[in-house]
Enzyme design. Structure first.
Site, PDB file in Angstrom:
ATOM      1  N   GLY A  11     -39.725  44.899 -64.596  1.00 31.78           N
ATOM      2  CA  GLY A  11     -40.956  44.950 -63.796  1.00 31.78           C
ATOM      3  C   GLY A  11     -42.161  44.403 -64.548  1.00 31.78           C
ATOM      4  O   GLY A  11     -43.062  43.799 -63.963  1.00 31.78           O
ATOM      5  N   ASN A  12     -42.164  44.588 -65.875  1.00 30.06           N
ATOM      6  CA  ASN A  12     -43.265  44.084 -66.699  1.00 30.06           C
ATOM      7  C   ASN A  12     -43.349  42.570 -66.690  1.00 30.06           C
ATOM      8  O   ASN A  12     -44.422  41.997 -66.897  1.00 30.06           O
ATOM      9  CB  ASN A  12     -43.100  44.538 -68.148  1.00 30.06           C
ATOM     10  CG  ASN A  12     -43.350  46.020 -68.286  1.00 30.06           C
ATOM     11  OD1 ASN A  12     -44.225  46.573 -67.633  1.00 30.06           O
ATOM     12  ND2 ASN A  12     -42.556  46.664 -69.121  1.00 30.06           N
ATOM     13  N   LYS A 129     -39.822  61.123 -62.057  1.00 29.06           N
ATOM     14  CA  LYS A 129     -40.342  59.747 -62.110  1.00 29.06           C
ATOM     15  C   LYS A 129     -41.756  59.688 -61.516  1.00 29.06           C
ATOM     16  O   LYS A 129     -41.934  59.858 -60.310  1.00 29.06           O
ATOM     17  CB  LYS A 129     -39.379  58.860 -61.314  1.00 29.06           C
ATOM     18  CG  LYS A 129     -39.855  57.466 -61.101  1.00 29.06           C
ATOM     19  CD  LYS A 129     -39.136  56.496 -61.982  1.00 29.06           C
ATOM     20  CE  LYS A 129     -39.697  55.111 -61.823  1.00 29.06           C
ATOM     21  NZ  LYS A 129     -39.790  54.382 -63.073  1.00 29.06           N
ATOM     22  N   LYS A 213     -33.857  50.670 -62.009  1.00 31.93           N
ATOM     23  CA  LYS A 213     -33.247  49.350 -61.757  1.00 31.93           C
ATOM     24  C   LYS A 213     -32.170  48.995 -62.785  1.00 31.93           C
ATOM     25  O   LYS A 213     -31.243  48.253 -62.468  1.00 31.93           O
ATOM     26  CB  LYS A 213     -34.314  48.254 -61.661  1.00 31.93           C
ATOM     27  CG  LYS A 213     -34.938  47.807 -62.967  1.00 31.93           C
ATOM     28  CD  LYS A 213     -34.392  46.488 -63.468  1.00 31.93           C
ATOM     29  CE  LYS A 213     -34.999  46.017 -64.771  1.00 31.93           C
ATOM     30  NZ  LYS A 213     -35.486  46.894 -65.783  1.00 31.93           N
ATOM     31  N   LYS A 275     -31.374  50.972 -70.282  1.00 29.51           N
ATOM     32  CA  LYS A 275     -30.784  49.643 -70.477  1.00 29.51           C
ATOM     33  C   LYS A 275     -29.528  49.758 -71.343  1.00 29.51           C
ATOM     34  O   LYS A 275     -28.486  49.167 -71.032  1.00 29.51           O
ATOM     35  CB  LYS A 275     -31.777  48.701 -71.161  1.00 29.51           C
ATOM     36  CG  LYS A 275     -33.044  48.461 -70.361  1.00 29.51           C
ATOM     37  CD  LYS A 275     -33.955  47.447 -71.049  1.00 29.51           C
ATOM     38  CE  LYS A 275     -35.393  47.577 -70.614  1.00 29.51           C
ATOM     39  NZ  LYS A 275     -35.620  47.595 -69.178  1.00 29.51           N
TER      40      LYS A 275
HETATM   41  P1  ADP Z   1     -38.717  46.587 -68.344  1.00 24.79           P
HETATM   42  O1  ADP Z   1     -39.875  46.339 -67.457  1.00 24.79           O
HETATM   43  O2  ADP Z   1     -38.061  45.329 -68.828  1.00 24.79           O
HETATM   44  O3  ADP Z   1     -37.720  47.590 -67.790  1.00 24.79           O
HETATM   45  P2  ADP Z   1     -39.467  48.642 -70.303  1.00 24.79           P
HETATM   46  O4  ADP Z   1     -40.869  48.760 -70.791  1.00 24.79           O
HETATM   47  O5  ADP Z   1     -38.959  49.682 -69.376  1.00 24.79           O
HETATM   48  O6  ADP Z   1     -39.346  47.181 -69.691  1.00 24.79           O
HETATM   49  O7  ADP Z   1     -38.455  48.565 -71.553  1.00 24.79           O
HETATM   50  C1  ADP Z   1     -38.657  47.665 -72.628  1.00 24.79           C
HETATM   51  C2  ADP Z   1     -39.399  48.358 -73.766  1.00 24.79           C
HETATM   52  O8  ADP Z   1     -38.554  49.301 -74.427  1.00 24.79           O
HETATM   53  C3  ADP Z   1     -39.834  47.466 -74.907  1.00 24.79           C
HETATM   54  O9  ADP Z   1     -41.030  46.795 -74.625  1.00 24.79           O
HETATM   55  C4  ADP Z   1     -39.996  48.470 -76.067  1.00 24.79           C
HETATM   56  O10 ADP Z   1     -41.348  48.833 -76.216  1.00 24.79           O
HETATM   57  C5  ADP Z   1     -39.224  49.696 -75.612  1.00 24.79           C
HETATM   58  N1  ADP Z   1     -38.247  50.228 -76.572  1.00 24.79           N
HETATM   59  C6  ADP Z   1     -38.035  51.550 -76.770  1.00 24.79           C
HETATM   60  N2  ADP Z   1     -37.095  51.764 -77.680  1.00 24.79           N
HETATM   61  C7  ADP Z   1     -36.676  50.537 -78.103  1.00 24.79           C
HETATM   62  C8  ADP Z   1     -35.702  50.103 -79.063  1.00 24.79           C
HETATM   63  N3  ADP Z   1     -34.975  50.958 -79.760  1.00 24.79           N
HETATM   64  N4  ADP Z   1     -35.528  48.773 -79.248  1.00 24.79           N
HETATM   65  C9  ADP Z   1     -36.266  47.880 -78.524  1.00 24.79           C
HETATM   66  N5  ADP Z   1     -37.214  48.246 -77.615  1.00 24.79           N
HETATM   67  C10 ADP Z   1     -37.422  49.555 -77.392  1.00 24.79           C
HETATM   68 MG    MG Z   2     -38.115  49.694 -67.390  1.00 25.18          MG
END
Ligand code: ADP
Ligand code: MG
Length: 313
Positions: A11-12, A129, A213, A275
């Site tokens: 989403g980012n 959420k 998602k 993820k």
């Molecule tokens: P998206 O919109 O892609 O779902 P999120 O913000 O939900 O993005 O997830 C990605 C973020 O997860 C990264 O920007 C990072 O700040 C965070 N993150 C948390 N733990 C970790 C990790 N162990 N390794 C990499 N990123 C991490």
């Molecule tokens: Mg996310």
């Protein structure tokens, strides 16, 4: 070798946290994301695209709240459908424009997808959420009483409505998605899909929830028999000791190693953990299944094994 790839766009990537949420900004982001997607198609692979909707569904709910004295707000599941339609349109538009520029004769179809959840999912007893705009404690109490919403304090920023985030069970229309994806780029189950459940008589009901998602992307990849699940986000790799001096980039990791890292608490609950869990789930579906977590700009190199974090059995 040609692969069937499910791409899950964060989403980012569609609306960056500090950006004004205009159509122009979001289209521009999606248009630039489409470059990497088309590069994957150029490399000979079949793609099914899914995406997040966190900021967009929150804004639609905020619009509903702001206008509520004049127009009765829609349920959250309808807002979810609206956000899926909006992002699906922008993605389809961007992908078609990129295909045209690249002289590739391929169609793009975006689908409104329902995701079935279990009515008895524990998440319904424990909404977690946060969605939509912020309220004061007083407003929040009033909404709890008058609308039956569950409101919760969110990280010192005020009160927000919280909704359940149940486990996705079944992606609707997956057989059609498989057929369409042989010829066309398919966009589906955006924002986790519109949450629905079926009663004993098979009747479909919408439910106020927001499905993660990353979790629905796993189901989509499994149920569409994809070879690769690729989670595209804003970091190049998964790290252990993330953000610390001794952080280590993960490149090729087994399911077993990843499960140990989860146990050791390396991944943040609302962002990287879903993820990683989905990647593990997909890798466990078979010897030939691979899951990749990488940045959008590295997508093509990652598919060639030259970037990102790869998780295999
Ligand atoms: P998206 O919109 O892609 O779902 P999120 O913000 O939900 O993005 O997830 C990605 C973020 O997860 C990264 O920007 C990072 O700040 C965070 N993150 C948390 N733990 C970790 C990790 N162990 N390794 C990499 N990123 C991490
Ligand atoms: Mg996310």
């Amino acid at each position: 070798m040609s692969q069937k790839v499910v791409l899950a766009l964060g989403g980012n990537a569609i609306l960056q946290p500090k950006q004004e949420p205009t159509y122009e900004n979001q289209y521009e982001n999606v248009y630039s994301a489409a470059t990497s997607m088309i590069d994957i198609v150029k490399a000979g692979h079949e793609i099914i695209v899914t995406h997040g909707n966190g900021p967009q569904v929150g804004l639609i709910i905020a619009q509903n709240e702001a206008a509520k004295d004049d127009i009765k707000p829609m349920p959250v599941f309808v807002s979810s459908a609206e956000s899926q339609g909006m992002i699906g349109f922008m993605l389809e538009q961007a992908l078609k424009n990129k295909l045209k520029e690249a002289n590739i004769d391929k169609n793009v179809v975006s689908l409104l997808t329902m995701t079935e959840v279990d009515k008895d999912d524990q998440a319904f007893q424990n909404p977690t959420k946060p969605i939509g705009v912020f309220f004061t404690e007083e407003e929040a109490k009033k909404m709890e009483k008058e609308n039956g919403f569950v409101m919760a304090e969110d990280a010192g920023r005020g009160y927000r409505r919280v909704v359940p985030s149940p486990e996705p069970k079944k992606i609707h229309g997956v057989e059609e998605i498989k057929t369409l994806s042989e010829e066309s780029i398919v966009i589906s189950s955006g924002g986790g899909g519109i949450p629905i459940w079926r009663d004993e008589d098979g009747v479909i009901h919408g439910v106020d929830a927001v499905i993660d998602k990353d979790r629905s992307a796993l189901k989509l990849a499994q149920q569409s028999d994809a070879d690769t699940l690729m989670v595209l986000t804003d970091v190049s790799n998964v790290f252990i000791n993330y953000g610390k001096e001794n952080e280590i980039k993960l490149e090729n990791v087994t399911v077993e190693e990843m499960e140990q890292y989860i146990e050791d608490g390396h991944f943040a609950a609302g962002s990287m953990l879903p993820k990683v869990e989905s990647a593990i789930g997909f890798a466990k579906s078979g010897e030939n299944k691979q899951a990749i977590i990488c940045s959008l700009s590295d997508a093509v190199q990652a598919l060639a094994g030259e970037a990102g974090t790869h998780i295999k059995l």
